[in-house]
Design an enzyme around this catalytic site. Sequence first.
Site, mmCIF file in Angstrom:
data_model
loop_
_atom_site.group_PDB
_atom_site.id
_atom_site.type_symbol
_atom_site.label_atom_id
_atom_site.label_comp_id
_atom_site.label_asym_id
_atom_site.label_seq_id
_atom_site.Cartn_x
_atom_site.Cartn_y
_atom_site.Cartn_z
ATOM 1 N N HIS A 218 0.849 -1.199 0.000
ATOM 2 C CA HIS A 218 0.000 0.000 0.000
ATOM 3 C C HIS A 218 0.881 1.246 0.000
ATOM 4 C CE1 HIS A 218 -4.001 1.882 1.332
ATOM 5 N NE2 HIS A 218 -3.172 2.885 1.104
ATOM 6 N N HIS B 189 1.335 4.954 -2.253
ATOM 7 C CA HIS B 189 0.860 5.865 -3.312
ATOM 8 C C HIS B 189 2.047 6.549 -3.987
ATOM 9 C CE1 HIS B 189 -3.471 5.869 -2.099
ATOM 10 N NE2 HIS B 189 -2.946 5.482 -0.948
ATOM 11 N N GLY C 119 -9.597 8.400 -1.617
ATOM 12 C CA GLY C 119 -10.224 9.718 -1.479
ATOM 13 C C GLY C 119 -10.995 9.849 -0.179
ATOM 14 N N HIS D 128 -9.895 1.373 0.150
ATOM 15 C CA HIS D 128 -9.599 2.120 1.378
ATOM 16 C C HIS D 128 -10.889 2.139 2.199
ATOM 17 C CE1 HIS D 128 -6.135 3.809 -0.757
ATOM 18 N NE2 HIS D 128 -5.728 4.367 0.369
ATOM 19 N N GLU E 291 -11.050 3.814 7.651
ATOM 20 C CA GLU E 291 -10.008 4.782 8.004
ATOM 21 C C GLU E 291 -10.710 6.044 8.525
ATOM 22 O OE1 GLU E 291 -7.918 6.485 4.685
ATOM 23 O OE2 GLU E 291 -6.224 7.159 5.891
ATOM 24 N N ASP F 225 1.935 3.660 3.023
ATOM 25 C CA ASP F 225 0.913 4.573 2.499
ATOM 26 C C ASP F 225 1.568 5.650 1.625
ATOM 27 O OD1 ASP F 225 -1.675 5.269 2.027
ATOM 28 O OD2 ASP F 225 -1.997 6.356 3.886
HETATM 29 ZN ZN LIG Z 1 -3.719 4.894 0.991
#
Ligand SMILES: [Zn+2]
Length: 326
Positions: free
Chosen positions: A5, A7, A164, A191, A194, A271
């Site tokens: 995971h 980005h 998002g 996602h 969270e 992340d």
């Molecule tokens: Zn993420």
Amino acid sequence: MIDLHLHLDGSLPPELFFKLAAMEGVGLPAGDVDGLLPYLTAPRDCKSLNEFLEKFALPVSCLQSEETLFEAARGLAKELGREGLVYAEVRFAPQLHRQKGLTQRQAIQAVIRGLEKGREGTSLKTGLILCCMRGRDNREENLETAAQAAALLGAGVCGLDLAGAEALYPTRDFEELFCKARKENIPFTIHAGEADGPDSIRAALSFGARRIGHGVRVTEDKALLEEVIRKQVTLEMCVTSNLQTKAVREGREHPALWLLRQGAAVTINTDDMTVCKTTISEELKWLRSMGMTREEERKLWENALKGAFLPEEEKEALGREVRLRL
Ligand SMILES: [Zn+2]
């Protein structure tokens, strides 16, 4: 080490921005790395997910052409190879890179080429996950992302995601999109759990998600937690990120280790290496400081291997490599 995971836009080496900004014709707010960092990195006392998300504005503005996307992916893969990762699933949202007229396909292929180039000469393998974006007026863009994932699956792309503002656009609203992904046999993660609670995770599982991004709020619902353990749903946990976005208030309250001990398929990820100012090694160091044993660490890698969006035979080869290094 494995990162499932991660980005692209939130993980670029800060020094790379000088090159990317020049190529893209974007002005930078500072002339050196120290001056630039506050624009790229979320503070530990970041107020919310929104303040966290602001740190993506500059990277996204610098990544609007095939050349810059290629350079960014190349730079990131190089960095991951240098850190000693054997496998990373990098993700990005192609629809955010169309400000200057790129098609999603062009953006995706530039990233695939960059990852391939950057990992040359290292033992790193990579996969690319395409993120759809939560929103109200981007249904067509999300369907296009899913169509591209179907077309390029196994040719650089390994899965689909939804990213998002989770609290503003609930997971249940994206059923059509993931119904399509399921029909096309595209593996996907979402996602969830969270910024929103257990219902978000439940919706993701009902669509057929094999993995959940973050999922920290699974602890709020006993029946859901039992389901996640029973089905061995991969939890892509990102501790530092959760502390910054306030999904978890304090390090010692983070449930990653507790969930691992309950038998959940926990994995540890970064992340956003730059926004969160972290690396996989740093995340592991923290878990060790909280009492993670070597046996538990081994379990993290086994979980990551099982959850990887890879064909079985490739997983076996990767497993041999990972075990050799433990
Ligand atoms: Zn993420």
